[in-house]
Enzyme design. Structure first.
Site, PDB file in Angstrom:
ATOM      1  N   GLY A   1     136.846  28.129  38.983  1.00 26.63           N
ATOM      2  CA  GLY A   1     135.549  27.697  39.500  1.00 26.63           C
ATOM      3  C   GLY A   1     135.598  27.575  41.011  1.00 26.63           C
TER       4      GLY A   1
ATOM      5  N   GLY B   1     133.075  25.907  44.352  1.00 26.90           N
ATOM      6  CA  GLY B   1     131.826  25.257  44.773  1.00 26.90           C
ATOM      7  C   GLY B   1     131.878  25.220  46.286  1.00 26.90           C
ATOM      8  N   GLY B   2     130.977  24.597  46.923  1.00 29.56           N
ATOM      9  CA  GLY B   2     130.891  24.473  48.368  1.00 29.56           C
ATOM     10  C   GLY B   2     132.158  24.754  49.134  1.00 29.56           C
ATOM     11  CG  PHE B   3     133.181  21.915  51.556  1.00 30.13           C
ATOM     12  CD1 PHE B   3     132.541  20.777  51.059  1.00 30.13           C
ATOM     13  CD2 PHE B   3     132.670  22.520  52.680  1.00 30.13           C
ATOM     14  CE1 PHE B   3     131.422  20.253  51.700  1.00 30.13           C
ATOM     15  CE2 PHE B   3     131.555  22.007  53.311  1.00 30.13           C
ATOM     16  CZ  PHE B   3     130.938  20.873  52.825  1.00 30.13           C
TER      17      PHE B   3
ATOM     18  CE  LYS C   1     139.085  30.975  46.492  1.00 34.00           C
ATOM     19  NZ  LYS C   1     138.619  32.310  46.037  1.00 34.00           N
ATOM     20  CB  VAL C   2     139.029  24.754  40.795  1.00 33.29           C
ATOM     21  CG1 VAL C   2     139.989  24.126  39.789  1.00 33.29           C
ATOM     22  CG2 VAL C   2     138.289  23.673  41.558  1.00 33.29           C
TER      23      VAL C   2
ATOM     24  CE  LYS D   1     137.637  19.444  45.121  1.00 26.19           C
ATOM     25  NZ  LYS D   1     136.998  18.211  44.608  1.00 26.19           N
TER      26      LYS D   1
ATOM     27  CG  ASP E   1     126.676  15.468  41.819  1.00 26.38           C
ATOM     28  OD1 ASP E   1     127.360  16.394  42.279  1.00 26.38           O
ATOM     29  OD2 ASP E   1     125.554  15.638  41.297  1.00 26.38           O
TER      30      ASP E   1
END
Ligand code: 6PV
Length: 335
Positions: A17, A19-21, A23-24, A39, A131
């Protein structure tokens, strides 16, 4: 060269996955063979958000709960920050619901109890998540939910009392007071998001949805949602208590712990205290590590009790995870 330290103890696999800042990637912890999530954040790309990552890392060091994703190790190089985290083999709750259309009341209750447990733990420690959504709830290999905060919404150190102004979270799950730009209490906003989550579990779609953000906000502020005929009267009552537009009339997480819908056919209130004992080190794990490192148990205990979140902390937690999963508490010889 940025990956040399990580590569010493981990074999990095595919990306699960981004997201924004961040990467996993999925990875194998070589000394134990356990699977982890790594992460990876680029410090330059984080820019002014770098302090929030540090805040989140400090928060995670205090949050030890069986329904909150565990931090094992932090590796910082000149350009990157690597967070070694608990890997959840079942993926996101979001995909689980989509695959099944919607969940039964019983299955929704099982999952919702775990969410209540994690949120009650956070609120009682003075943290708000801000969130809460199905993308931030992952399923582990024992069908347990693990709460994560993928979006880097740092938690206020000031706890629940201080009102929060920074807008955060995803609009469809955001509380009316949050999108109205008023000052809001993180804990109260979390309870609204839990209402949206429960609605999504029971129905398979969102209570407030619209492609136009302005329309979406209007629907959230109105607080009106469809009630499909498969919803039981008790489910409707709980949804009404969670999706209260006025935050002061909204139910609190402590009231949820023994709510009739939550305890319905089980009769047992939700246990929110952590099962993880951090103060007492596991003797079997200490033994294996001290033998493997050829040091005395006292020396190994002293090192572990520093909780440096280095490769020793990671080895400790991952050996402990092996033990609780019934796998042999063994470290493989790396060299
Ligand atoms: C099987 O297929 C699949 C498919 C997909 C995933 C997996 N597994 C899998 N396991 C583990 C992760 C993970 C865990 C923690 C964090 C994190 O950022 N922690 C920080 C954190 O939790 N702070 C925090 C928590 C509570 C309070 C305060 C602070 C980040 C990622 C993962 O990520 C993938 C992303 C993808 C985008 N949506 C979100 C998940 N994925 C497996």
């Amino acid at each position: 060269e940025e990956y040399s330290e990580v590569a010493r103890h981990y074999r990095i696999k595919e990306t699960v996955g981004s997201g924004g800042f961040a990467k996993v990637k999925r990875a194998v912890h070589l000394p134990t063979g356990e699977i982890v999530a790594i992460k990876i954040m680029d410090k330059a790309a984080l820019g002014s958000d770098l302090p929030r990552v540090k805040t989140e890392i400090e928060a995670m060091k205090n949050l030890h709960h069986h329904h909150i994703c565990r931090l094992y190790q932090v590796i910082e190089t000149s350009r990157k920050i690597f967070m070694i985290l608990e890997y959840c083999s079942g993926g996101e709750l979001f995909d689980y619901i989509v695959q099944r259309d919607r969940l039964s009341e019983g299955e929704s209750r099982t999952f919702f109890r775990q969410i209540v447990s994690a949120v009650a733990y956070m609120h009682n420690l003075g943290y708000a998540h801000r969130d809460l959504k199905p993308e931030n709830l992952l399923i582990d290999d024992e069908q347990n939910l693990k709460l994560i905060d993928f979006g880097l919404c740092a938690k206020p150190k000031g706890g629940m009392s201080d009102h929060l102004y920074t807008c955060c979270g995803s609009p469809a799950y955001a509380a009316p007071e949050l999108i109205a730009g008023k000052s809001y209490m993180g804990s109260e906003a979390d309870l609204w998001s839990m209402g949206v989550l429960l609605y999504a579990l029971l129905n398979g779609f969102l209570p407030f949805d619209d492609d136009n953000i302005g329309m979406l906000y209007r629907k959230i502020k109105a607080g009106k949602y469809d009630t499909p005929d498969w919803l039981s009267p008790d489910s409707l009552i709980l949804l009404k208590q969670l999706l209260q537009v006025d935050p002061k009339r909204r139910i609190t997480v402590d009231k949820l712990l023994n709510h009739s819908w939550i305890t319905n056919d089980i009769g047992v209130p939700v246990e929110w205290h952590s099962k993880h004992q951090m103060s007492v080190l596991d003797e079997d794990v200490v033994t294996e590590m001290s033998v493997h490192r050829k040091v005395s148990r006292e020396t190994m205990k002293a090192e572990l009790e520093k909780w440096n979140y280095d490769y020793l902390t990671a080895a400790y937690f991952l050996l402990l995870k092996k033990k609780t999963s019934g796998r042999p508490v063994r470290l493989q010889i790396l060299y």
